[in-house]
Structure formats: C-alpha cells, structure tokens
Scaffold this active site. Structure first.
Site, mmCIF file in Angstrom:
data_model
loop_
_atom_site.group_PDB
_atom_site.id
_atom_site.type_symbol
_atom_site.label_atom_id
_atom_site.label_comp_id
_atom_site.label_asym_id
_atom_site.label_seq_id
_atom_site.Cartn_x
_atom_site.Cartn_y
_atom_site.Cartn_z
ATOM 1 N N LYS A 88 34.527 24.182 48.345
ATOM 2 C CA LYS A 88 34.940 25.528 47.932
ATOM 3 C C LYS A 88 36.374 25.469 47.426
ATOM 4 C CE LYS A 88 33.505 29.874 49.991
ATOM 5 N NZ LYS A 88 33.461 30.637 51.240
HETATM 6 C C1 E4P Z 1 32.052 33.663 50.712
HETATM 7 O O1 E4P Z 1 31.768 32.532 50.441
HETATM 8 C C2 E4P Z 1 33.067 34.056 51.651
HETATM 9 O O2 E4P Z 1 33.094 33.190 52.753
HETATM 10 C C3 E4P Z 1 32.871 35.418 52.196
HETATM 11 O O3 E4P Z 1 31.847 36.116 51.622
HETATM 12 C C4 E4P Z 1 34.142 36.129 52.345
HETATM 13 O O4 E4P Z 1 33.917 37.353 52.903
HETATM 14 P P1 E4P Z 1 34.366 37.851 54.308
HETATM 15 O O5 E4P Z 1 35.364 38.906 54.049
HETATM 16 O O6 E4P Z 1 33.093 38.384 54.894
HETATM 17 O O7 E4P Z 1 34.919 36.715 55.111
#
Ligand code: E4P
Length: 220
Positions: A88
């Site tokens: 990522k």
């Molecule tokens: C996506 O890959 C992220 O990890 C995620 O959706 C971020 O969102 P959050 O605010 O639920 O952590």
C-alpha cells in the site's frame, strides 16, 4: 463484487474468513495500532492465516517515507514476507513512482488515500494492481461520492486498465450497494459495517412470525 475486511485484528479476520469467505484484507497504520501488536508481527500473523490462498492482504509502507527509493526498498522487504502481500502506497508523487517501480518487479501495489479520479487514473497508468478511492472520508467531509466512484470505474473501463478498484472506508450498506451498482470490483469495510449490512430488522420480524406458525404446527 469482492469483499475485503479492513482490519488488522487476527480474530476478526479469522471470523470473517470462516463465516463470510472474505476475499482479502486491507490494513493501515490505524488498524495495526488498534491490533495492539507490533507491525511486522501482526502482518506476518495475517499472512499465515491466508497461507496457501491467493487472497490479497494490503500492508502499508511507513507513512513517513517521502522518497520513492525508500518506499520501493520497504515495499520489496514487505513483499518478500508473504506472496499474499500487496504494498500500500500513498497517492503522492513518490507513491506513484514507487507503484511503477514495484510493478516492474512484479510486486503488486494498492494506491491508497485516493480522493480524486485524477489520482486514480495516475495509479492505473503507473501499474497499480489496486486503487483505493476513500469514499467514507470524503462523504464525512460533505462531498458527493457516487459520481466519484462512477468516474473512477468509467476511466478504468474506458482504457481497459487491469487495476482493480477497492472502494475504501465504506461506512454503511448503502455505500456498498452504490459501489456495486457503479461497477467497483471490491469494497473494503470494517467488521461492524458488514455485520450491519448483512442484517435487516424485517428479517428478524419475519423470522419471529414464522417461529410462531412453526410452533403451532405439528411436525409429523
Ligand atoms: C483502506 O484500505 C483503508 O484501510 C481504510 O478503508 C481506511 O478507512 P478507515 O477510516 O476505516 O480506517
């Protein structure tokens, strides 16, 4: 549509794999923090859960990195830990470049923190395996999101990019459904969001009625 669990809690991941046959996992620094475990330990435990499958697990590089060579170095280190790991990277200029360099080495990446169709397009051009439009954060900011997902999906389809679209930070069933209607490939959400989406109060009411009829009817 594929469902990924957005979590780094191994008990949640095991539950979602067992009960819902989730198609993959996305983690981020917040999820790792709330898992209560060190970064490398928890991602390798998640890797073990999926060993022998082809289900992807997104693991995020150190968010302090702002040099693409460092991002690539860390991405390669993480990718060597598990064949399921997808790296990522943030939607920044060095992040896009790191996507490109990792793709040249056949390492899959997930371009995260994408808030505009232009960022998603650049991720696709640079060879990202996945791109994550963050709809929940946008909507919480009062921004429209359905058109956003429509545009990202149309761009991918218009040019035949192989990048899969992960609608990220989904907060409710309506967002999941809208993303599916838009033709996004994947939605990633936390366990409470999926549990809530799989439930409906009328189902419970209906089940209660059927239980009453059942109880009044001889079985044989
Ligand atoms: C996506 O890959 C992220 O990890 C995620 O959706 C971020 O969102 P959050 O605010 O639920 O952590």
């Amino acid at each position: 549509m594929k469902f990924f669990l957005d979590s780094a809690k191994t008990d949640e991941i095991e539950y979602a794999l067992d009960m819902w046959d989730i198609d993959g996992v996305t983690t981020n620094p917040r999820h790792v923090l709330v898992s209560g475990k060190p970064f490398l330990k928890v991602i390798s435990e998640i890797g073990e859960i999926f060993a022998g499958t082809d289900k992807p697990i997104s693991v995020e590089v150190n968010p302090h990195l702002d040099d693409w060579t460092e991002m690539v170095k860390e991405g390669k280190k993480l990718a060597a830990m598990s064949p399921n790991f997808v790296i990522k990277l943030p939607a920044t200029e060095p992040g896009f470049k790191a996507v490109y360099e990792l793709a040249a080495d056949d390492i899959k990446s997930n371009l995260t923190l994408a808030f505009s169709p232009a960022q998603a397009l650049q991720a696709m051009r640079m060879g990202a395996s996945y791109v994550s439009p963050f709809i929940g954060w946008k909507e919480a900011n009062g921004e429209e999101i359905t058109h956003f997902v429509d545009e990202v999906t149309a761009i991918r389809n218009n040019y035949g990019f192989e990048t899969e679209i992960i609608v990220a930070a989904a907060r409710n069933a309506r967002q999941i459904v809208n993303s599916a209607v838009s033709g996004a490939d994947i939605v990633t959400a936390g366990m409470p969001v999926f549990k809530d989406a799989f439930d409906h109060p009328y189902t419970d009411v209906g089940l209660g009625k059927f239980q009453g009829f059942w109880d009044e009817t001889p079985y044989e």
